[in-house]
Design a protein around this motif. Structure first.
Motif, PDB file in Angstrom:
ATOM      1  N   ALA A  74     131.841  98.335  23.564  1.00  0.00           N
ATOM      2  CA  ALA A  74     131.032  97.520  22.589  1.00  0.00           C
ATOM      3  C   ALA A  74     129.784  97.476  23.056  1.00  0.00           C
ATOM      4  O   ALA A  74     128.862  97.605  22.301  1.00  0.00           O
ATOM      5  CB  ALA A  74     131.724  96.439  22.214  1.00  0.00           C
ATOM      6  N   TYR A  75     129.506  97.414  24.426  1.00  0.00           N
ATOM      7  CA  TYR A  75     128.139  97.154  25.048  1.00  0.00           C
ATOM      8  C   TYR A  75     127.545  98.415  24.714  1.00  0.00           C
ATOM      9  O   TYR A  75     126.009  98.228  25.006  1.00  0.00           O
ATOM     10  CB  TYR A  75     128.278  96.387  26.114  1.00  0.00           C
ATOM     11  CG  TYR A  75     129.276  94.971  26.071  1.00  0.00           C
ATOM     12  CD1 TYR A  75     128.502  94.026  25.329  1.00  0.00           C
ATOM     13  CD2 TYR A  75     130.398  95.078  26.442  1.00  0.00           C
ATOM     14  CE1 TYR A  75     129.286  92.925  25.110  1.00  0.00           C
ATOM     15  CE2 TYR A  75     131.242  94.005  26.288  1.00  0.00           C
ATOM     16  CZ  TYR A  75     130.714  92.821  25.334  1.00  0.00           C
ATOM     17  OH  TYR A  75     131.434  91.729  25.283  1.00  0.00           O
ATOM     18  N   GLU A  76     127.864  99.204  24.694  1.00  0.00           N
ATOM     19  CA  GLU A  76     127.335 100.798  24.777  1.00  0.00           C
ATOM     20  C   GLU A  76     126.221 100.805  23.449  1.00  0.00           C
ATOM     21  O   GLU A  76     125.282 101.163  23.375  1.00  0.00           O
ATOM     22  CB  GLU A  76     128.270 101.934  24.688  1.00  0.00           C
ATOM     23  CG  GLU A  76     127.539 103.056  25.093  1.00  0.00           C
ATOM     24  CD  GLU A  76     128.736 104.253  25.091  1.00  0.00           C
ATOM     25  OE1 GLU A  76     128.439 105.335  24.716  1.00  0.00           O
ATOM     26  OE2 GLU A  76     129.935 103.968  25.417  1.00  0.00           O
ATOM     27  N   TYR A  77     126.990  99.953  22.397  1.00  0.00           N
ATOM     28  CA  TYR A  77     126.058  99.870  21.075  1.00  0.00           C
ATOM     29  C   TYR A  77     124.860  99.112  21.178  1.00  0.00           C
ATOM     30  O   TYR A  77     123.949  99.530  20.825  1.00  0.00           O
ATOM     31  CB  TYR A  77     126.869  98.894  20.291  1.00  0.00           C
ATOM     32  CG  TYR A  77     126.263  98.577  18.985  1.00  0.00           C
ATOM     33  CD1 TYR A  77     125.986  99.415  17.853  1.00  0.00           C
ATOM     34  CD2 TYR A  77     125.661  97.011  18.942  1.00  0.00           C
ATOM     35  CE1 TYR A  77     125.109  98.782  16.900  1.00  0.00           C
ATOM     36  CE2 TYR A  77     124.810  96.973  17.922  1.00  0.00           C
ATOM     37  CZ  TYR A  77     124.820  97.710  16.886  1.00  0.00           C
ATOM     38  OH  TYR A  77     123.703  97.249  15.748  1.00  0.00           O
ATOM     39  N   LEU A  78     124.846  98.102  22.318  1.00  0.00           N
ATOM     40  CA  LEU A  78     123.547  97.437  22.510  1.00  0.00           C
ATOM     41  C   LEU A  78     122.266  98.248  23.078  1.00  0.00           C
ATOM     42  O   LEU A  78     121.401  98.216  22.757  1.00  0.00           O
ATOM     43  CB  LEU A  78     123.622  96.306  23.640  1.00  0.00           C
ATOM     44  CG  LEU A  78     124.971  95.370  22.795  1.00  0.00           C
ATOM     45  CD1 LEU A  78     124.803  93.907  23.827  1.00  0.00           C
ATOM     46  CD2 LEU A  78     124.181  94.433  21.362  1.00  0.00           C
ATOM     47  N   GLU A  79     122.990  99.306  23.819  1.00  0.00           N
ATOM     48  CA  GLU A  79     121.725 100.335  24.506  1.00  0.00           C
ATOM     49  C   GLU A  79     121.245 101.015  23.241  1.00  0.00           C
ATOM     50  O   GLU A  79     120.047 101.367  23.241  1.00  0.00           O
ATOM     51  CB  GLU A  79     122.481 101.017  25.663  1.00  0.00           C
ATOM     52  CG  GLU A  79     121.299 101.856  26.255  1.00  0.00           C
ATOM     53  CD  GLU A  79     121.640 102.498  27.459  1.00  0.00           C
ATOM     54  OE1 GLU A  79     120.977 103.510  27.515  1.00  0.00           O
ATOM     55  OE2 GLU A  79     122.908 102.637  28.081  1.00  0.00           O
ATOM     56  N   LEU A  80     122.232 101.763  22.397  1.00  0.00           N
ATOM     57  CA  LEU A  80     121.682 102.592  21.418  1.00  0.00           C
ATOM     58  C   LEU A  80     120.909 101.597  20.535  1.00  0.00           C
ATOM     59  O   LEU A  80     119.926 102.350  20.135  1.00  0.00           O
ATOM     60  CB  LEU A  80     123.019 103.198  20.573  1.00  0.00           C
ATOM     61  CG  LEU A  80     123.867 104.056  21.254  1.00  0.00           C
ATOM     62  CD1 LEU A  80     125.300 104.273  20.576  1.00  0.00           C
ATOM     63  CD2 LEU A  80     123.297 105.138  21.879  1.00  0.00           C
ATOM     64  N   ARG A  81     121.093 100.457  20.266  1.00  0.00           N
ATOM     65  CA  ARG A  81     120.399  99.804  19.381  1.00  0.00           C
ATOM     66  C   ARG A  81     119.119  99.084  19.778  1.00  0.00           C
ATOM     67  O   ARG A  81     118.063  99.248  19.167  1.00  0.00           O
ATOM     68  CB  ARG A  81     121.149  98.347  18.559  1.00  0.00           C
ATOM     69  CG  ARG A  81     120.328  97.615  17.761  1.00  0.00           C
ATOM     70  CD  ARG A  81     120.023  98.303  16.466  1.00  0.00           C
ATOM     71  NE  ARG A  81     119.206  97.288  15.551  1.00  0.00           N
ATOM     72  CZ  ARG A  81     117.823  96.930  15.772  1.00  0.00           C
ATOM     73  NH1 ARG A  81     117.490  97.357  16.774  1.00  0.00           N
ATOM     74  NH2 ARG A  81     117.386  96.017  15.052  1.00  0.00           N
ATOM     75  N   PHE A  82     119.291  98.588  20.977  1.00  0.00           N
ATOM     76  CA  PHE A  82     118.046  97.955  21.636  1.00  0.00           C
ATOM     77  C   PHE A  82     117.725  98.679  23.066  1.00  0.00           C
ATOM     78  O   PHE A  82     116.980  99.678  22.782  1.00  0.00           O
ATOM     79  CB  PHE A  82     118.273  96.654  22.240  1.00  0.00           C
ATOM     80  CG  PHE A  82     118.793  95.689  20.820  1.00  0.00           C
ATOM     81  CD1 PHE A  82     117.767  95.219  20.197  1.00  0.00           C
ATOM     82  CD2 PHE A  82     119.854  95.165  20.753  1.00  0.00           C
ATOM     83  CE1 PHE A  82     118.176  94.493  18.918  1.00  0.00           C
ATOM     84  CE2 PHE A  82     120.141  94.238  19.780  1.00  0.00           C
ATOM     85  CZ  PHE A  82     119.285  94.005  19.097  1.00  0.00           C
ATOM     86  N   ASN A  83     118.160  98.407  23.960  1.00  0.00           N
ATOM     87  CA  ASN A  83     117.841  99.197  25.336  1.00  0.00           C
ATOM     88  C   ASN A  83     118.799  98.775  26.522  1.00  0.00           C
ATOM     89  O   ASN A  83     119.852  97.882  26.371  1.00  0.00           O
ATOM     90  CB  ASN A  83     116.408  99.071  25.695  1.00  0.00           C
ATOM     91  CG  ASN A  83     116.248  97.511  25.963  1.00  0.00           C
ATOM     92  OD1 ASN A  83     117.054  96.680  26.307  1.00  0.00           O
ATOM     93  ND2 ASN A  83     114.926  97.109  26.161  1.00  0.00           N
ATOM     94  N   LYS A  84     118.642  99.423  27.477  1.00  0.00           N
ATOM     95  CA  LYS A  84     119.538  99.274  28.671  1.00  0.00           C
ATOM     96  C   LYS A  84     119.727  97.543  29.090  1.00  0.00           C
ATOM     97  O   LYS A  84     120.905  97.370  29.525  1.00  0.00           O
ATOM     98  CB  LYS A  84     119.478 100.145  29.854  1.00  0.00           C
ATOM     99  CG  LYS A  84     120.462 100.228  30.872  1.00  0.00           C
ATOM    100  CD  LYS A  84     120.349 101.327  31.874  1.00  0.00           C
ATOM    101  CE  LYS A  84     120.688 102.689  31.169  1.00  0.00           C
ATOM    102  NZ  LYS A  84     120.693 104.004  32.011  1.00  0.00           N
ATOM    103  N   THR A  85     118.502  97.052  29.055  1.00  0.00           N
ATOM    104  CA  THR A  85     118.477  95.697  29.597  1.00  0.00           C
ATOM    105  C   THR A  85     119.458  94.684  28.912  1.00  0.00           C
ATOM    106  O   THR A  85     120.332  94.040  29.262  1.00  0.00           O
ATOM    107  CB  THR A  85     117.187  95.110  29.403  1.00  0.00           C
ATOM    108  OG1 THR A  85     116.354  95.987  30.229  1.00  0.00           O
ATOM    109  CG2 THR A  85     117.227  93.858  30.130  1.00  0.00           C
TER     110      THR A  85
END
Length: 637
Positions: A114-125
């Motif tokens: 699910a946290y892969e989504y956060l990189e796609l939407r925002f960034n790696k941090t």
């Protein structure tokens, strides 16, 4: 009524308990040596994305139907009445929103974590922040969810404490590390059946001993345990229709919308449609579980009335009282106490095995694969199995810590709940607000966590300094939901009845635990949006396609176009219709972690660069005409 010392298990009970462990381990071994034999990370962590609706839905149910909840719900009903049943009203939106908002976004992006989504939407941090928060949350929780029921069992029956903890911990670690997600899900199905059987047996035998269900209902009515609809809007009231029916929605979203353990199950479905259907199937199952808990509490009341084993000093806490009741009802019926213990530990097994698997997945997908993109599939799979094993051992270590710090037991539940709300807020910020940027996301998450711990610790201190006697400890919370400090929650009942209405900071600390998730997720969204607008909001063209759910453009239809443009919602961001055929993992080479990202970057580039495409076409045409000319020339020669 017999003394506590008479409550002992017979050999038949131990055999039934052992059968549960053997069957669970057997399912794990079966999936370790059948099918693809867990040779790829796709199979081990995602069950080859081949699961059907039934195992997914029952696994969704079992994952958060922990042993704490099995013991907690009847104690809540016995002590405070059936008001808690209104939590069922929150299941409608609490499962519909994940089915039609979160699942489509996650499934079409073909994520593993699910946290892969956060990189796609925002960034790696932002992704790393989300992952670390989740790992902290689950590691703290899983030791307690294993230790707490074993402690209650030991106190009431003399059942060996560390024997039970080690048996459960090692068996769940074994089948999770060997059989992967398939084993976890199919053992969940088996354990769900055991849970239903155990609770039904208690209700049927208990009700018949009390003179039938009608007699149970009559005694509950006379004892004022059947609660009406309480429409008091006061958020400081512990349980009202609004705190349970509305506040409960946010608890459900934190669980069924964005929690990795659940998202992983949606993503293991064969098709998006089956993932959505599994959400619909969970709904009636959740209602049945809630009703069983309520009925068990009423049967307890019919047996003991106001004269509870707790008041008589037979037991020390509410969860022990439920076990005392079960042993009392089943006296002279060998095998049935063993069935209930199997039911209880099925709850613990299903919760901790899901925790191991989801922790192994996020560690692998979010913390290891991005930094070792060339790792071979065999190595990645072996490492995933090692991670599942390691987390199993960490769970046992956490159970040992819980035994040393007995008074901190409830604080561990609190930490789980405190973290759930801010994580929900982080996903909502990314999914519903196109202009939210990565700085806003990180600052919002930190603000949400600070707010959560501030209220949590504040309410704990308030309880400690309060001179009012606190009711017996209550661990009744919705399974793995915002299990905020049980002690603080019970204080609220005392405070709102025995004291004048709190003001200022005291009022904030007195907030009903059911509102914690809503309050903390709202903090993340509000702070995140303000910081995003101050630091330069995201532009629509900078967003990865498919990461924003197109709800804002619809809601703000009445705004003039120029304002819509500023708010980045002139055109609703369409979710990409990635093929809805069953997922085929055969196309991934290496460890395949970057598959979906590369695909998306390609598609984005294709959408953005029409000019570049035209140039490419010209080159291709020019190249093919040159080739044709060359062939003609060779033919002529």
């Amino acid at each position: 009524m017999g003394e506590v010392v008479q409550m002992h298990f017979t050999p038949v009970d131990y055999v039934i308990f052992a059968l549960l462990l053997v069957a669970s381990a057997g399912i794990g071994l079966f999936y370790a040596f059948s099918g693809g034999r867990q040779r790829t990370t796709q199979e081990f962590l995602m069950a080859d994305r081949s699961m059907s609706c039934l195992p997914v839905s029952l696994s969704l149910l079992a994952t958060f139907q922990s042993a704490v909840a099995i013991l907690g719900a009847p104690a809540e009903i016995y002590t405070y009445g059936t008001q808690y049943w209104f939590l069922g009203c929150s299941y409608f939106l609490g499962l519909l929103i994940p089915a039609h908002v979160f699942i489509p976004v996650f499934y079409r992006l073909r994520l593993s974590s699910a946290y892969e989504y956060l990189e796609l939407r925002f960034n790696k941090t932002v992704r790393i922040c989300g992952t670390v928060t989740f790992i902290f949350q689950m590691v703290i929780y899983m030791g307690v969810v294993l230790y707490a029921p074993a402690l209650a069992l030991n106190a009431v029956t003399g059942f060996d404490l560390w024997g039970a903890v080690l048996a459960m911990g090692l068996v769940s670690t074994l089948y999770t590390a060997l059989g992967g997600l398939k084993a976890v899900m199919w053992t969940d199905v088996f354990q769900t059946v055991v849970m239903f059987a155990g609770q039904l047996a208690v209700i049927i035998v208990g009700a018949s001993q009390a003179g039938g269900i009608s007699e149970v209902w009559k005694k509950a009515m006379n004892g004022s345990r059947i609660a009406g609809l309480d429409l008091n809007p006061d958020p400081l009231e512990r349980h009202t229709f609004w705190t349970l029916g509305v506040g409960g929605i946010f608890l459900m979203l934190a669980l069924y919308g964005v929690n990795q353990a659940q998202v992983q199950r949606y993503l293991s479905s064969r098709t998006e449609k089956e993932a959505v259907m599994s959400c619909y199937v969970v709904f009636p199952c959740q209602q049945i579980v809630l009703c069983l808990g309520c009925l068990m509490g009423l049967v307890m009341f019919a047996r003991y009335g106001e004269d509870s084993p707790l008041d008589k000093g037979y037991v020390k806490t509410n969860d022990q009282m439920v076990l005392y009741f079960v042993m009392d009802v089943f006296q002279g019926l060998p095998g049935l106490p063993g069935l209930f213990v199997a039911c209880l530990f099925s709850g613990a097994l299903s919760t901790i095995s899901s925790a191991f698997n989801s922790l192994a997945t996020v560690t692998m997908e979010d913390l290891i694969k991005p930094y070792f993109p060339n790792m071979t599939e065999a190595k990645a799979t072996l490492l995933s199995k090692g991670l599942a094993l390691a987390y199993g051992l960490v769970c046992l270590a956490m159970a040992y810590l819980a035994s040393i710090m007995g008074s901190v037991l409830q604080a561990a539940f609190s930490i789980f709940g405190m973290v759930g709300g801010p994580l929900l807020g982080l996903f909502c910020l990314g999914m519903f607000f196109p202009w939210a940027n990565s700085i806003g996301a990180v600052v919002g998450l930190v603000a949400g966590l600070v707010m959560a711990f501030w209220i949590g610790i504040g309410s704990f201190v308030l309880r400690a300094t309060s001179q009012t006697p606190v009711p017996p400890l209550n661990t009744t919370f919705p399974p793995l939901l915002d299990n905020i400090t049980a002690t603080a929650a019970t204080t609220l009942a005392t405070m709102t009845t025995a004291k004048p209405r709190p003001t200022g900071l005291e009022a904030l600390y007195s907030l009903s635990y059911m509102w914690y998730s809503a309050h903390n997720s709202a903090t993340v969204v509000v702070v995140g949006l303000i910081v995003s607008l101050l630091t330069g909001p995201m532009k629509e063209r900078d967003l990865t396609p498919g990461t924003v759910f197109p709800v804002l453009g619809t809601l703000l239809f009445f705004l003039p176009e120029r304002y819509k443009e500023k708010l980045c919602c002139v055109t609703p961001l369409k979710l990409k219709e990635i093929d809805k055929k069953p997922y085929e993992p055969g196309h991934k080479e290496g460890n395949g972690s970057a598959y979906c990202k590369e695909d998306m970057i390609k598609e984005e580039k294709e959408m953005e660069s029409d000019g570049a495409q035209t140039d490419e076409e010209t080159k291709v045409t020019f190249g093919s005409s040159r080739a044709t000319a060359q062939v003609d020339q060779e033919t002529a020669l």
